[in-house]
Design a protein around this motif. Structure first.
Motif, short mmCIF file in Angstrom:
data_model
loop_
_atom_site.label_atom_id
_atom_site.label_comp_id
_atom_site.label_asym_id
_atom_site.label_seq_id
_atom_site.Cartn_x
_atom_site.Cartn_y
_atom_site.Cartn_z
N LYS A 1 -10.02 48.13 24.85
CA LYS A 1 -11.23 47.97 25.63
C LYS A 1 -11.29 46.60 26.31
O LYS A 1 -11.58 46.48 27.49
CB LYS A 1 -12.45 48.17 24.72
N ILE A 2 -10.99 45.57 25.53
CA ILE A 2 -11.02 44.23 26.10
C ILE A 2 -10.05 44.11 27.26
O ILE A 2 -10.37 43.56 28.31
CB ILE A 2 -10.66 43.19 25.00
N LYS A 3 -8.88 44.66 27.07
CA LYS A 3 -7.87 44.55 28.11
C LYS A 3 -8.34 45.24 29.40
O LYS A 3 -8.17 44.74 30.50
CB LYS A 3 -6.54 45.14 27.63
N ASP B 1 -11.45 45.79 30.37
CA ASP B 1 -12.50 44.99 30.98
C ASP B 1 -11.93 43.83 31.79
O ASP B 1 -12.36 43.56 32.91
CB ASP B 1 -13.44 44.44 29.90
N ARG B 2 -10.94 43.19 31.22
CA ARG B 2 -10.35 42.04 31.90
C ARG B 2 -9.70 42.46 33.21
O ARG B 2 -9.89 41.83 34.25
CB ARG B 2 -9.32 41.38 30.97
N LYS C 1 -4.96 37.29 17.37
CA LYS C 1 -5.81 38.23 18.11
C LYS C 1 -5.98 39.54 17.34
O LYS C 1 -6.60 40.48 17.85
CB LYS C 1 -5.16 38.56 19.46
N HIS D 1 -10.38 48.13 19.92
CA HIS D 1 -11.05 47.00 20.59
C HIS D 1 -10.09 46.30 21.55
O HIS D 1 -10.46 45.86 22.63
CB HIS D 1 -11.60 46.03 19.55
N THR D 2 -8.84 46.21 21.15
CA THR D 2 -7.85 45.57 21.99
C THR D 2 -7.80 46.24 23.36
O THR D 2 -7.87 45.60 24.40
CB THR D 2 -6.44 45.69 21.37
#
Lengths: 120, 120, 120, 120
Positions: free
Chosen positions: D87-89, D91-92, D65, D84-85
């Motif tokens: 942000k993705i987290k 969003d989830r 990842k 990015h990590t």
DNA sequence: GTGGTCTAGACCACT
DNA sequence: GTGGTCTAGACCACC
């Protein structure tokens, strides 16, 4: 371990429940101690000559009651804290006895008469 | 009559046996007296909301135990002599209590400790 | 009844638990009402295309949680009183949401920022 | 370091995944910073009391990842770029919260009612 | 017909 | 090796 689990195949109480009762009792009596590991499902099953699913069901119930704790891939263990379990079990038994004594008293026996017969 | 028959649909003891136990208890306690008539199968069934076959089975067992007597066209009655019933029931209850007390003693309680808690 | 039970065979949450969740939700939402009968184990099993044992396990858990009540030989029913069940379920969900929001706040978001995104 | 990795052996999510989640969270929160070194597999394994293979699996996934980077003879480090990590987290997490809120709304709560309870 | 118990055995993930 | 899930199917008691 391991203390003997005694099963009565004729009894109306199912095998899984007998296993539950046996283990609960051993915990209450102190034969099984906190954090102690108990036999794996497969071991217990084969030593009792019953199906693993039956033991699994018993263990599930015990876990639900917080008597044991199972850690996947590691095994099954008596709970960290079993004192409350013992206490609850005792309280429940006392209540049942009291109920039965009340029934006997309705049938005309006195409390002392009952106790005298119990002591024998 | 009729005294309340209490049924527990969750219990493992079948309905017909619960009916048997209830009636036996009422006889033992003296609520149902010798020669007294009890409801017909159909009456009892509808008042309990169970199948007549279930009541039939209970009455059969009670008749077999000589607790009740069925007289063809007249109905069902408590037996002429019920003393032995009471005695047997008492003996059985005492035995159960003794068993439970033994379990408590295994858990470390003394007999006097138990009796003290029972008296309360 | 019967409302659709939706199963995801790929999910990590086992089938029996999905059944439990589905029924709990239908009760909470009010689609399944107090005392209403739900499909028998066999019916539910065949309509879902799963083994009766799997449904049995789900029903056992629901019974344990007092969401349903089963009367042997008669069937399975939604509990008499389901209000507390719903309340408990709501409380639990709220707690989980709060936890997640706290995590987000640790990552530097403000509570209002989070709520704004939720509303969308 | 090292920040505490909290493991739940009862949980259905496997240990290695819990380790992944923990580290991802510490990165997202900023407790673990870019280029910072993290414990070796063996160290981490012994400090958590789990099998090194389990930690290895977690590190592999994290490397995949691009959350961490392993440099052969030097050790394991948090990636150069972790934004990015995070942000993705986020969003989830937001998606999960939205799902849960939708469930609560199905149970009859309004969005404002829910937000009010969350704020407390 | 209903639920309750149990067996035999498979497959899986995790360690 | 461990526990976790699931299937297939049997047998039982009760109604």
């Amino acid at each position: 371990m391991s203390p003997l689990i005694s099963l009565d195949y004729q009894s109306r109480t199912p095998i899984y429940e007998q296993i539950v009762n046996n283990i609960e009792k051993y915990v209450a009596v102190g034969i099984l101690k906190e954090k102690e590991q108990i036999p794996s499902i497969r071991e217990m099953a084969s030593s009792l000559g019953v199906n693993p699913n039956t033991v699994k069901k018993a263990y599930d119930i015990l876990e639900n009651k917080k008597v044991i704790q199972t850690i996947s891939t590691k095994g099954t263990f008596i709970s960290d804290d079993t004192k409350h379990t013992t206490k609850i079990k005792i309280d429940r038994e006392i209540e049942i006895i009291k109920d039965k004594i009340q029934e006997l008293m309705k049938m005309g026996m006195s409390i002392d008469e009952i106790i005298e017969r119990i002591r024998k």
